[in-house]
Scaffold this motif. Structure first.
Motif, PDB file in Angstrom:
ATOM      1  N   SER A  18      11.036  12.089   1.969  1.00  0.00           N
ATOM      2  CA  SER A  18       9.577  11.445   2.403  1.00  0.00           C
ATOM      3  C   SER A  18       8.565  12.320   1.867  1.00  0.00           C
ATOM      4  O   SER A  18       7.641  11.637   1.382  1.00  0.00           O
ATOM      5  CB  SER A  18       9.690  11.215   3.766  1.00  0.00           C
ATOM      6  OG  SER A  18      10.662  10.494   4.292  1.00  0.00           O
ATOM      7  N   ALA A  73       8.157  11.519  -1.576  1.00  0.00           N
ATOM      8  CA  ALA A  73       7.445  10.156  -1.788  1.00  0.00           C
ATOM      9  C   ALA A  73       5.901  10.317  -1.360  1.00  0.00           C
ATOM     10  O   ALA A  73       5.160   9.419  -2.184  1.00  0.00           O
ATOM     11  CB  ALA A  73       8.130   9.366  -1.152  1.00  0.00           C
ATOM     12  N   GLU A  87       4.009  12.905  -2.032  1.00  0.00           N
ATOM     13  CA  GLU A  87       3.613  13.624  -3.186  1.00  0.00           C
ATOM     14  C   GLU A  87       2.754  14.821  -2.608  1.00  0.00           C
ATOM     15  O   GLU A  87       1.858  15.376  -3.083  1.00  0.00           O
ATOM     16  CB  GLU A  87       2.611  12.728  -4.112  1.00  0.00           C
ATOM     17  CG  GLU A  87       2.770  11.563  -4.650  1.00  0.00           C
ATOM     18  CD  GLU A  87       2.116  10.775  -5.470  1.00  0.00           C
ATOM     19  OE1 GLU A  87       0.847  10.881  -5.118  1.00  0.00           O
ATOM     20  OE2 GLU A  87       2.385  10.194  -6.238  1.00  0.00           O
ATOM     21  N   TYR A 128       8.328  10.504  -7.821  1.00  0.00           N
ATOM     22  CA  TYR A 128       8.340   9.243  -6.943  1.00  0.00           C
ATOM     23  C   TYR A 128       7.804   8.197  -8.006  1.00  0.00           C
ATOM     24  O   TYR A 128       6.792   8.135  -8.633  1.00  0.00           O
ATOM     25  CB  TYR A 128       7.494   9.501  -5.802  1.00  0.00           C
ATOM     26  CG  TYR A 128       7.491   8.176  -4.912  1.00  0.00           C
ATOM     27  CD1 TYR A 128       8.516   7.694  -4.367  1.00  0.00           C
ATOM     28  CD2 TYR A 128       6.353   7.617  -4.708  1.00  0.00           C
ATOM     29  CE1 TYR A 128       8.508   6.614  -3.518  1.00  0.00           C
ATOM     30  CE2 TYR A 128       6.152   6.594  -3.898  1.00  0.00           C
ATOM     31  CZ  TYR A 128       7.054   6.025  -3.254  1.00  0.00           C
ATOM     32  OH  TYR A 128       7.048   4.869  -2.610  1.00  0.00           O
ATOM     33  N   GLN A 129       8.866   7.103  -7.782  1.00  0.00           N
ATOM     34  CA  GLN A 129       8.290   5.824  -8.428  1.00  0.00           C
ATOM     35  C   GLN A 129       8.202   4.823  -7.659  1.00  0.00           C
ATOM     36  O   GLN A 129       7.405   3.743  -7.873  1.00  0.00           O
ATOM     37  CB  GLN A 129       9.636   5.433  -9.511  1.00  0.00           C
ATOM     38  CG  GLN A 129       9.936   6.621 -10.348  1.00  0.00           C
ATOM     39  CD  GLN A 129       9.075   6.737 -11.519  1.00  0.00           C
ATOM     40  OE1 GLN A 129       8.334   6.022 -12.006  1.00  0.00           O
ATOM     41  NE2 GLN A 129       8.622   8.191 -11.677  1.00  0.00           N
ATOM     42  N   GLU A 152       9.172   2.302  -3.657  1.00  0.00           N
ATOM     43  CA  GLU A 152      10.089   2.232  -2.616  1.00  0.00           C
ATOM     44  C   GLU A 152      11.136   1.194  -3.000  1.00  0.00           C
ATOM     45  O   GLU A 152      10.646   0.244  -3.799  1.00  0.00           O
ATOM     46  CB  GLU A 152       9.357   1.809  -1.155  1.00  0.00           C
ATOM     47  CG  GLU A 152       8.622   2.734  -0.367  1.00  0.00           C
ATOM     48  CD  GLU A 152       8.357   2.305   0.923  1.00  0.00           C
ATOM     49  OE1 GLU A 152       7.175   2.546   1.080  1.00  0.00           O
ATOM     50  OE2 GLU A 152       9.312   1.965   1.462  1.00  0.00           O
ATOM     51  N   TYR A 169      13.836   5.086  -1.311  1.00  0.00           N
ATOM     52  CA  TYR A 169      13.082   5.636  -2.340  1.00  0.00           C
ATOM     53  C   TYR A 169      13.388   5.602  -3.651  1.00  0.00           C
ATOM     54  O   TYR A 169      14.838   6.154  -3.904  1.00  0.00           O
ATOM     55  CB  TYR A 169      12.824   6.891  -1.835  1.00  0.00           C
ATOM     56  CG  TYR A 169      11.604   7.176  -0.625  1.00  0.00           C
ATOM     57  CD1 TYR A 169      10.630   6.464  -0.679  1.00  0.00           C
ATOM     58  CD2 TYR A 169      12.308   7.950   0.392  1.00  0.00           C
ATOM     59  CE1 TYR A 169       9.899   6.494   0.441  1.00  0.00           C
ATOM     60  CE2 TYR A 169      11.410   7.888   1.456  1.00  0.00           C
ATOM     61  CZ  TYR A 169      10.217   7.241   1.825  1.00  0.00           C
ATOM     62  OH  TYR A 169       9.501   7.563   2.761  1.00  0.00           O
ATOM     63  N   PHE A 194      13.276   7.759  -7.527  1.00  0.00           N
ATOM     64  CA  PHE A 194      12.772   8.885  -8.114  1.00  0.00           C
ATOM     65  C   PHE A 194      13.274   8.916  -9.637  1.00  0.00           C
ATOM     66  O   PHE A 194      14.485   8.403  -9.810  1.00  0.00           O
ATOM     67  CB  PHE A 194      13.056  10.095  -7.704  1.00  0.00           C
ATOM     68  CG  PHE A 194      12.640  10.038  -5.907  1.00  0.00           C
ATOM     69  CD1 PHE A 194      11.476  10.677  -5.691  1.00  0.00           C
ATOM     70  CD2 PHE A 194      13.730   9.954  -4.984  1.00  0.00           C
ATOM     71  CE1 PHE A 194      11.046  10.613  -4.351  1.00  0.00           C
ATOM     72  CE2 PHE A 194      13.287   9.975  -3.569  1.00  0.00           C
ATOM     73  CZ  PHE A 194      12.046  10.180  -3.279  1.00  0.00           C
TER      74      PHE A 194
END
Length: 500
Positions: free
Chosen positions: A381, A384, A386, A431-432, A434, A444, A446
């Protein structure tokens, strides 16, 4: 307890085997776990049907990121990538488990450099008083770790209480000069966290020598005393940058006890007073945003007594079945506060994270397992959201609150294994987005240099049968157990890593 420890060391062996497999793209053999290998899994059709030819990595965008045919092993890189993974240590040495936290761990937080120890008399500084700390910091640097160093402890000649605030102009000037010299004394430190949880009113603490900060002002309903902290930032920031332009001034280590927009309720059903959370507003309203590089906060959750379940005191809307670990709600709150002041570009750090039990309550097997699952969720999390760093508090734990990664003999607890799995899997991940394909499942996506990774877990406490969009090259649970390489699987409260 003997059987529990045997299972733990078996998990350690599985972890080692898995790390080798993931780095070399070797297919991991199915574990001899009857439940996972023999159960019948109902088919649930995903939004993307499984391919009939060679599987490609799943993607959330029209063009998937390419996966290199020969991955670079992370331990062969000359410069390990900076990750969000870090821990707090009471002292940075072998007795506190330092050898067990090598890259991809990036960060170690250390509390604290105390001004009043170095300069008990105005104008007379003796850096020999913190020579052991200096040795620790050098040891951290030699081990490839980036230190977040907390500074606190005002001398009695500079402030009425050592926990703060410093309001006298002469005291602020003296602190600025101290920080200029501290940056020069400790060139191995780049990240400087000024005080620990300063958003507390001294009237609440009542202890002038508290390890917590006490810059808060309950009489200031709009900024809770943040303007006093801003004045300190304005004094020290130029001095620190003059000593080392690369020094990073981290404001806060904010407690952020509750969300003013979504306050929790007290025992009488009344909303809590969340004015202390306006401390950051007070800093920014007073112009402090130009004198900080990043903002840090603390995000804890509380174990509810059931496997996989927890909640936050920050907001009743932040819990295991909604947004997940409190780091999500707190990071978003901080960014929302920064935005109106054009300060949204500041980096964020969660410099204390853990799952707490009630004081003095023993942590049984379900509790330790939930802590491990929670840790995997918290780091995914934080990545995600950042954040620049997410720091577990702590290696040996908060006494009485069962947050340790290692026991007192430095034996690994399940959360340590979950930490190693998470850090190794998400070491250089970006992170890309959800994964929203599966109802009741939090996910998530990644991208790493050599792979695409999904992290999934049940958000409603139920087991969900899902169908993946392609056959992965590795599937592993939070504690490192390898799962069968197939497109149909069951996701429950234990986070699972799927690597393509």
């Amino acid at each position: 307890m003997t059987h529990f420890r045997q299972a733990l060391f078996r998990a350690s062996a599985l972890l080692v085997a898995w790390l080798t497999a993931c780095q070399s793209s070797v297919v991991v053999p199915e574990p001899a776990t009857a439940l996972r290998s023999t159960m019948t899994v109902p088919v649930v059709t995903a939004s993307t049907s499984p391919p009939t030819s060679s599987p490609a990595p799943p993607t959330l965008s029209p063009t998937p990121s390419p996966v290199p045919p020969t991955p670079t092993r992370f331990w062969q890189r000359q410069d390990p990538p900076e990750t969000i993974f870090g821990v707090e240590m009471d002292a940075i040495n072998d007795k506190n488990g330092l050898p067990l936290f090598a890259p991809p761990t990036t960060w170690v937080r250390r509390t604290a450099l105390e001004w009043n120890r170095v300069e008990p008399t105005a104008g007379v500084r003796d850096w020999r008083a913190v020579r052991k700390l200096k040795e620790e910091l050098a040891r951290a640097a030699a081990n490839g770790l980036q230190v977040i160093l907390v500074v606190r402890g005002a001398p009695d000649w500079a402030a009425p209480q050592s926990c703060g605030p410093i309001t006298d102009p002469a005291g602020l000037a003296a602190f600025a000069d101290f920080m200029r010299e501290a940056v020069a004394q400790f060139p191995m430190v780049r990240y400087w966290e000024l005080w620990n949880e300063p958003d507390i009113d001294y009237a609440i603490l009542g202890n002038p020598k508290s390890a917590w900060g006490c810059w808060g002002d309950g009489g200031d309903r709009e900024g809770y005393g943040g303007s006093r902290y801003a004045a300190m930032l304005k004094a020290v920031y130029p001095a620190m940058k003059a000593a080392n332009p690369e020094a990073q001034v981290v404001a806060g280590a904010l407690l952020l006890d509750c969300d003013p927009a979504h306050p929790p309720f007290d025992k009488n059903g009344q909303p809590e007073d969340c004015t202390p959370a306006k401390f950051l507003n007070g800093i920014l309203r007073a112009g402090g945003g130009d004198y900080l590089d990043g903002v840090s906060f603390h995000a804890y959750d509380y174990y509810s007594g059931q496997l996989g379940r927890f909640g936050s005191a920050f907001s009743p809307e932040s819990r295991w079945s909604t947004t997940g670990p409190a780091v999500v709600a707190k990071a978003r709150y901080v960014r929302n506060v920064l935005e109106p002041y054009a300060a949204q570009g500041k980096f964020l750090m969660n410099t204390e994270a853990a799952l707490l039990t009630q004081t003095g309550v023993a942590c049984d097997t379900a509790c330790e397992t939930t802590k491990a699952y929670y840790l995997a969720q918290a780091y995914a999390s934080a990545l995600a959201e950042e954040l620049r760093a997410n720091i577990w508090y702590s290696v040996l734990g908060w006494p009485g609150r069962n947050t340790a990664l290692l026991d007192q003999d430095l034996n690994p607890l399940p959360a340590y294994l979950a930490y190693q799995v998470s850090a190794s899997t998400l070491r250089d991940a970006v992170y890309q987005g959800e994964v929203t394909t599966y109802a009741g499942v939090k996910g998530y996506q990644f991208d790493r240099e050599d792979a695409r990774v999904w992290v999934l877990w049940s958000l409603d406490g139920q087991a969900h049968a899902i169908t993946l969009p392609g056959k992965p090259r590795a599937i592993h649970a939070a504690l490192g157990d390898a799962w069968p390489l197939q497109t149909r699987m069951v996701v429950d409260v234990q986070p699972v890593y799927i690597v393509w």
